[in-house]
Write an enzyme that holds these catalytic residues in place. Sequence first.
Site, PDB file in Angstrom:
ATOM      1  N   HIS A  10     -12.532 -12.345 -22.495  1.00 17.94           N
ATOM      2  CA  HIS A  10     -13.786 -12.010 -21.823  1.00 17.94           C
ATOM      3  C   HIS A  10     -13.699 -10.673 -21.104  1.00 17.94           C
ATOM      4  O   HIS A  10     -12.607 -10.128 -20.924  1.00 17.94           O
ATOM      5  CB  HIS A  10     -14.162 -13.109 -20.823  1.00 17.94           C
ATOM      6  N   TYR A  60      -9.407  -9.343 -13.363  1.00 21.48           N
ATOM      7  CA  TYR A  60      -9.843 -10.099 -14.543  1.00 21.48           C
ATOM      8  C   TYR A  60     -11.287  -9.794 -14.968  1.00 21.48           C
ATOM      9  O   TYR A  60     -11.840 -10.516 -15.787  1.00 21.48           O
ATOM     10  CB  TYR A  60      -9.631 -11.610 -14.321  1.00 21.48           C
ATOM     11  N   ARG A 101      -3.635 -15.532  -1.814  1.00 14.43           N
ATOM     12  CA  ARG A 101      -3.325 -14.139  -2.175  1.00 14.43           C
ATOM     13  C   ARG A 101      -3.237 -13.255  -0.928  1.00 14.43           C
ATOM     14  O   ARG A 101      -3.917 -12.232  -0.822  1.00 14.43           O
ATOM     15  CB  ARG A 101      -4.419 -13.604  -3.105  1.00 14.43           C
ATOM     16  N   HIS A 145      -9.136 -20.506 -24.793  1.00 12.09           N
ATOM     17  CA  HIS A 145     -10.522 -20.182 -25.137  1.00 12.09           C
ATOM     18  C   HIS A 145     -10.656 -19.282 -26.363  1.00 12.09           C
ATOM     19  O   HIS A 145     -11.739 -18.751 -26.627  1.00 12.09           O
ATOM     20  CB  HIS A 145     -11.230 -19.562 -23.932  1.00 12.09           C
ATOM     21  N   ASP A 191       0.855  -1.186   0.000  1.00  9.20           N
ATOM     22  CA  ASP A 191       0.000   0.000   0.000  1.00  9.20           C
ATOM     23  C   ASP A 191       0.894   1.240   0.000  1.00  9.20           C
ATOM     24  O   ASP A 191       1.588   1.516   0.974  1.00  9.20           O
ATOM     25  CB  ASP A 191      -0.870  -0.033   1.266  1.00  9.20           C
ATOM     26  N   GLU A 248      -1.339 -18.045 -20.758  1.00  9.56           N
ATOM     27  CA  GLU A 248      -1.833 -19.099 -19.876  1.00  9.56           C
ATOM     28  C   GLU A 248      -2.711 -20.054 -20.680  1.00  9.56           C
ATOM     29  O   GLU A 248      -3.818 -19.690 -21.068  1.00  9.56           O
ATOM     30  CB  GLU A 248      -2.645 -18.465 -18.744  1.00  9.56           C
ATOM     31  N   ASP A 255      -4.001 -13.965 -20.733  1.00 14.98           N
ATOM     32  CA  ASP A 255      -4.927 -14.842 -20.033  1.00 14.98           C
ATOM     33  C   ASP A 255      -5.625 -15.799 -21.005  1.00 14.98           C
ATOM     34  O   ASP A 255      -5.789 -15.498 -22.187  1.00 14.98           O
ATOM     35  CB  ASP A 255      -5.988 -13.937 -19.376  1.00 14.98           C
TER      36      ASP A 255
HETATM   37  C1  NOJ Z   1      -6.907 -17.142 -15.477  1.00 18.91           C
HETATM   38  C2  NOJ Z   1      -6.430 -16.250 -14.409  1.00 18.91           C
HETATM   39  O1  NOJ Z   1      -5.153 -16.630 -14.018  1.00 18.91           O
HETATM   40  C3  NOJ Z   1      -7.447 -16.349 -13.317  1.00 18.91           C
HETATM   41  O2  NOJ Z   1      -6.979 -15.819 -12.127  1.00 18.91           O
HETATM   42  C4  NOJ Z   1      -8.698 -15.691 -13.816  1.00 18.91           C
HETATM   43  O3  NOJ Z   1      -9.710 -15.727 -12.856  1.00 18.91           O
HETATM   44  C5  NOJ Z   1      -9.185 -16.419 -15.069  1.00 18.91           C
HETATM   45  N1  NOJ Z   1      -8.136 -16.627 -16.005  1.00 18.91           N
HETATM   46  C6  NOJ Z   1     -10.259 -15.616 -15.754  1.00 18.91           C
HETATM   47  O4  NOJ Z   1      -9.733 -14.420 -16.255  1.00 18.91           O
END
Ligand code: NOJ
Length: 617
Positions: free
Chosen positions: A162, A113, A397, A251, A38, A276, A247
């Site tokens: 998304h 996200y 986290r 998909h 912070d 990912e 990300d």
């Molecule tokens: C993968 C991310 O690492 C995760 O944390 C997230 O919730 C999902 N994708 C959706 O974006």
Amino acid sequence: MANPSAPVSGDLTKSLFDSPVDFRSEAIYFLIVDRFNDGHDALGDEEGSEQLDQKGLFDETRQDWGKYWGGNLQGVINKIDYLKSLGVTALWLSPLFEQVSDLQFSRAPMHGYWTRDFKRINPRFLKVGESNSIDQSPTLKLLVETCHSAGIKVVLDIVCNHSSPEINGCKGVVLDDGRPLADFNDDGKDFYYHEGEITDWEDEFQLIHQEMMGLATFNEKNINYRNYIKAAIQMWLDAGIDALRVDTLKHMPIWFWQEFTTAMKAHKPGLFMFGEYGFSKPWEQRSVEYANNIGMSILDFGLCDGIRFCFSGQEPGGFHQVERILGHDCVYHRANELVTFIDNHDMPRFLSIVPDSRKLDLALVLLSTLRGVPCLFYGTEQYLNDSTNGGQDPYNRPMMDSWDTNSHPFVLVQKLLNLRQNNQALALGSHHTAWVNEDFYLYTRNFRDSAVMVMVNKSDHDHIVDAENIRMPDGTYQCLITGYPVTIERGRLFGYTVHGNTAMVISSEGSPVKAPLVVVFQINGFFTQPGQSLAITGDCDELGHWDHAKAYRMEYVNNNTWVATIGFQCDQASLLNYKFVVLQANGDPIVEYLINRRTLLPQSGRIAIDCFWNSNN
Ligand code: NOJ
């Protein structure tokens, strides 16, 4: 060309090479901005918390794990010296985009996200009242400048698949730099698919068109959507972002990623991207297709599992779990560029599944010395952990709570990352196992005249080493971790004791190629057999003027990958004609089946040229 999509500026020749060589030697640190530090100043704090709390998304007591806890970009800036001293060279920040400002089942998008505007910054990460425009925010600018002057690259986490889930009747409301752009519930512009939730994770159609966790899924066939997301990410690149973590690769279709990576790299030549592909495995064909064909590397879930299983025993085999993964390396075109990790924000931290810090130390040695670009999850260097509910999200986290640069894990990571900087065998080299059983692992990494040897004993007992064919130059070395001497004689180590729960690392630093221009050539696609090796032949001194006997010998990385670092001294940018040739024990070369390869070399710098073997069958 009538309307070039990306006018070439700067050094034209360098912009021809879009694969960054440097990333193989980076050390990445991944942090969740809200949970790191912070940095609100004392004066702004009071006012700031009030503003942040208007919708009840912020919990200053840090008891409610679903809410924002106050970490921000200034907090990150304040700790750049700490990260630099750890040896971090690239900083992956959780997504910085402006988020929906609401709670879903009492959870706020502190993770980043659930985006509302891909062209704006999450104001919670800025100073109170500061502009959240990408090109106007002084804090973003300061963050980038501070990182760059510390030699740290900034990695932005981006999401193309998304936007946001249903919250209080709103879903997928997206703005274009503050102006309304799309709305899942009023989708006249066709920005989204409306096919419901994924039910079959093996079904290709569903993976692409249906939703994951109710997240509004973009319709990538819509060119307006594609133009929006490309323009948005390019704005971030213009603000100085050096690399992208992407990300949910799985998909979106391969063609989308190919178009996207091309657009990003045209905008910023040399950009490194990794993505990912959830739970990728080297034996899972679709994930390998993605890794090899979309112009970006992937996060190595396979090795992550291998290391976790090795220590947790969730699956049997100990170090054979790790070996099994490495044994598949030749399915990848760039195994040395896979981004490796032992935990992240979507799984319990390592200490939650193996509650023994000695084992975490050993896993960190593997992470830092095996092939791939290591990525450390924030706090691991201070044994940060919360095992509530098995350490599952959100307990993986926690707020960073210690910055001790003398702590045992900090010093260990510091030594290991320092070694990565000094010995190129870790970034570029091959892997050779000299001994492996469930509890003990001895391997070397080798590149040219550089070598690193690693021994890991994960049992509670001493292990007496009996190993030969160790690819280390003979000599006596001092272990970088324990300080003990280790003598290698004719490639052997006999009767040497490695204590239980101990790792030992020795290093022989060679002399990397130095020249005004260094080209890192890589060839994939010819699966060499014992006795075969690859070389580069071409029309210059360095490549032997087409004389196969004088061709430049490449270095073996694995059966599918050979690398050469070649120094060139040219008075000006010049054309190079070359091709690859397989040298064989019987003297008959196998020469690539093509008219020469041809490229324009810049006069100076370090560039990468990645090629795929051309054969006539
Ligand atoms: C993968 C991310 O690492 C995760 O944390 C997230 O919730 C999902 N994708 C959706 O974006």
